[in-house]
Every structure is written in structure tokens, then in C-alpha cells.
Design an enzyme around this catalytic site. Structure first.
Site, mmCIF file in Angstrom:
data_model
loop_
_atom_site.group_PDB
_atom_site.id
_atom_site.type_symbol
_atom_site.label_atom_id
_atom_site.label_comp_id
_atom_site.label_asym_id
_atom_site.label_seq_id
_atom_site.Cartn_x
_atom_site.Cartn_y
_atom_site.Cartn_z
ATOM 1 N N LEU A 140 0.826 -1.204 0.000
ATOM 2 C CA LEU A 140 0.000 0.000 0.000
ATOM 3 C C LEU A 140 0.862 1.257 0.000
ATOM 4 C CD1 LEU A 140 -2.839 1.326 0.277
ATOM 5 C CD2 LEU A 140 -2.505 1.210 2.768
ATOM 6 N N PRO A 143 6.575 5.650 -2.036
ATOM 7 C CA PRO A 143 7.674 6.531 -1.618
ATOM 8 C C PRO A 143 7.208 7.894 -1.125
ATOM 9 C CG PRO A 143 8.278 5.372 -3.622
ATOM 10 C CD PRO A 143 6.836 5.044 -3.363
ATOM 11 N N ASN A 249 -5.780 -2.278 10.161
ATOM 12 C CA ASN A 249 -6.257 -2.257 11.540
ATOM 13 C C ASN A 249 -6.002 -3.600 12.229
ATOM 14 O OD1 ASN A 249 -7.280 0.075 12.830
ATOM 15 N ND2 ASN A 249 -9.179 -1.010 13.283
ATOM 16 N N GLU A 372 2.550 1.525 9.907
ATOM 17 C CA GLU A 372 1.129 1.188 10.083
ATOM 18 C C GLU A 372 0.405 2.219 10.948
ATOM 19 O OE1 GLU A 372 0.617 -2.966 11.024
ATOM 20 O OE2 GLU A 372 2.291 -3.510 9.739
#
Length: 393
Positions: A140, A143, A249, A372
Site C-alpha cells: 500500500l 515513496p 487495523n 502502520e
């Protein structure tokens, strides 16, 4: 009748482990034994050399039952969320890179296929991923777009019945060793997920070198140069960012548990060291300033453990919300990092070597703090939860 006072366990003073079920404690002890016997003797060397023997370890982790353990069917064990969290805690007590591998495999790659894939995609990939015969990654981040995935530049366009993907992804755990990449891309109909096998023409993965954190982990850049995929490579079950964000999540949930393990390992290492390190003719554990550091660490480990158990129970009851996960990740990662830094001061110069895990944990946690979901993003999630006002823009 007089009762025998309970024996205090310095590693779990409040006996938080008693809140776990018998099955959860069995999983805890089994994963801890694997980490102690298989990972700890090698992890310092792996970290120093910047290697992680993925192909060797993946089948062992598959036999242990931790790959996608919270998913049902297709070779997965279907454990509770709390049991999965306990496993993450014991994995990260050994090293964040080990928990990252398991988390990316199970909570990101496998969970995306399990939740959004076709039956054919599930049958093709999930049994091998659960057994560690295949390795997956989740692509996902780009850069230039980490916290703002809505503006990703990777595109997928139709070519007859097929799809053509172009773009790049960055900081992808397991990237160069994966048999399948779950790649998220912009399309005319919104963000969609695609399964890209490693041998697909135009798909390349380049490892990131020179890391000072998560050295015992494979981190890669993925390049998609006019990658041609059949129509059935797309995940049919979701459209939009809710797909990748819901999987993220799940991974963040593993992090809020995992960091409790890293924090506990730093604290108990410092405690053991302080009991045996002699200065001024007595153990440094007998000095007030050292005891203050140890007590502060113990308090924060136990509070983080309680946070993890509470969020695990909420998740098992189907009542957990994204704000709960943000609460756990923000609090527990930040707590673990501070404990690692404090523990290093007790070990003195010995604390900077790979003979002890403390500075390795501290370096790893610098990455865990920002991947994350950065602390800033989780702060804004919680700010919106308590005020009702969004402050992202």
C-alpha cells in the site's frame, strides 16, 4: 484459616496472565518456548548481519500455527483475537522483525485474501500461506504517500478483460521473498486490490539496505512496470480504501500486543542484570535510583498488558473500534520505546551490544512507532473520537 500469600512474579506483578483462558496461556507458553529455543540463540547475529532466514522459518511458523491463526478455514486455526495477540506478544519479545513477518503474512496478506478474495483465490493461496509454503506481502505505502494513501500514484487500467498495473511501493515487509503481493492501486472505479505473483513480467522487488532498525526483517521496494494481470487477479470483495485500511487495523492490533512483549523483555533483562551487576560492593538493584527505573518500567509494562487484554476482549466480543486500536498502538508502542531506553541505561555499556536485546528492541521500536500509522495519525484518530472533529486537513 490462614491462607498462603500469593507469590509475586516480577515479570507480571499484577498477574495479568491470570486473565487469560487456559487455551490462551497454552498458546503463550508454546510460542514463548519456540521463540526462546529457535529465535533467541540466533537473533543477535541475524540483526547484526541484516538477514532473516524467511524460507527456513516460514514452514516452522506454519507448523507452530501462528500464520493467519485468527482466520477461519483454509488451513487456518481460527483462534480468538486475544489468543492471536498473546502469540504476537511472545513473538515480539524475541524480535519485532519476527512479529512483523507473522503480522504481514497473516493480518495483511492473508486477511485481505480471506476477507475480499474470491473462493478460487482463497483456495489457491491461503492453505500454502498458512503452512508457510508460500509467503505474501501487502503493498500500500508508496515513496511519497505513507499516511495519505488516498493519493497513491500506482494505477491499474483496463486492457480488454485484463488489467495493467504501473507504479511503485516502498517499505514493503517480505517484498522480495514473497510468492504473492497484495497490491493496492487506483482505478477508474476507486482503489482496488490485486494479487500479483512474484514471477509476473514487469514486477520486480529490490531490498532496502542500510537499515538501522528492523535489520532482521526483509524490507523492499516494489516496482510495477506495465504489469499485465488477468481479470481474476483483482480482489472482488471490496472497493475503496476501506479494504486496505481494515487489514491495516488487524495488523495494528497485533502491534499493540507485540510491543508489550518487547517492553517486558527489556524490563526483565534490566532486572536480571541489575541483580547480578556489582558496583560499590553490592548489586546495583539495591540502589534507589536503579529501583526507581525498574519500578517505573514494571508499572508501564503491566498497564500496557492490561490495555492489550482489554482491547482483545472487546475485539472478541465484536465491539472493538478503530479508535480502540489506535489507543493501544499509540500507548503501547510509545511505552515500549521509553522502557527500552531506560533499560539500556541500567545495562550501561553492555546495553549497546547484541549480547543483550535492549538496544535491538529500541532500534526496532523506532520503526514500529511510525509504521502502520504514525503517532501523529493515531493521535488524530483519538482526537476525532473524543471531540467529534476531524483535524486531518
Amino acid at each position: 484459616m490462614a491462607t498462603t500469600p500469593a507469590r509475586l512474579d516480577p515479570a507480571d506483578l499484577l498477574a495479568v496472565g491470570d486473565l487469560l483462558t487456559d487455551e490462551e496461556r497454552l498458546i503463550r507458553d508454546t510460542v514463548r518456548r519456540f521463540a526462546d529455543e529457535r529465535i533467541r540463540p540466533e537473533i543477535g547475529d541475524w540483526f547484526e548481519r541484516g538477514v532473516f532466514p524467511v524460507r527456513e522459518l516460514a514452514p516452522e511458523l506454519g507448523r507452530l500455527g501462528v500464520l493467519g491463526m485468527h482466520l477461519d478455514g483454509y488451513g487456518c486455526t481460527g483462534s480468538t483475537a486475544t489468543a492471536y495477540g498473546v502469540a504476537c506478544m511472545e513473538l515480539e519479545a524475541a524480535d519485532s522483525g519476527l512479529r512483523s513477518f507473522v503480522s504481514v503474512q497473516g493480518s495483511l496478506a492473508m486477511r485481505s485474501i480471506h476477507a475480499f478474495g474470491s473462493e478460487e483465490q482463497k483456495q489457491q493461496w491461503l492453505p500454502d500461506l498458512a503452512a508457510g509454503r508460500a509467503i505474501g506481502c501487502f503493498a500500500l505505502t508508496e515513496p511519497d504517500f505513507g499516511s495519505d494513501p488516498a493519493n497513491m500514484r500506482t494505477r491499474a487500467r483496463r486492457k480488454g478483460e485484463d488489467w495493467v498495473l504501473g507504479g511503485s511501493k516502498m517499505w514493503i515487509t517480505n517484498g522480495s521473498v514473497s510468492d504473492v503481493a497484495v497490491v493496492w492501486a487506483q482505478t477508474e472505479e476507486g482503489v482496488r486490490g490485486f494479487l500479483v505473483p512474484r514471477d509476473t513480467p514487469g514486477f520486480t522487488a529490490n531490498d532496502v539496505h542500510g537499515k538501522l532498525s528492523l535489520r532482521a526483517s526483509v524490507t523492499s521496494e516494489l516496482v510495477l512496470d506495465e504489469v499485465l494481470l488477468p481479470a481474476d487477479a483483482m480482489l472482488p470483495g471490496v472497493r475503496g480504501l476501506k479494504g486496505p485500511l481494515s487489514s491495516l487495523n488487524e495488523a495494528r492490533y497485533g502491534i499493540l500486543w507485540g510491543t508489550v512483549g518487547a517492553a517486558r523483555d527489556c524490563y526483565t533483562t534490566a532486572l536480571d542484570y541489575a541483580r547480578t551487576r556489582i558496583q560499590f560492593e553490592r548489586p546495583i538493584a539495591g540502589f534507589q535510583l536503579t529501583q526507581q527505573k525498574l519500578v517505573e518500567m514494571m508499572l508501564e509494562v503491566e498497564k500496557a498488558y492490561l490495555v492489550a487484554v482489554r482491547i482483545g476482549r472487546l475485539k472478541d466480543e465484536g465491539r472493538s473500534l478503530p479508535a480502540h486500536i489506535s489507543f493501544g498502538k499509540l500507548n503501547n508502542v510509545r511505552t515500549a520505546l521509553e522502557i527500552a531506553r531506560s533499560a539500556r541505561t541500567i545495562l550501561g555499556a553492555n546495553g549497546i551490544t547484541t549480547e543483550y536485546p535492549v538496544l535491538r528492541h529500541a532500534n526496532n521500536l523506532e520503526s514500529v512507532l511510525t509504521y502502520e500509522g504514525t503517532s501523529e495519525i493515531h493521535t488524530l484518530v483519538l482526537g476525532e473520537a473524543i471531540t467529534g472533529e476531524s483535524a486531518y486537513r
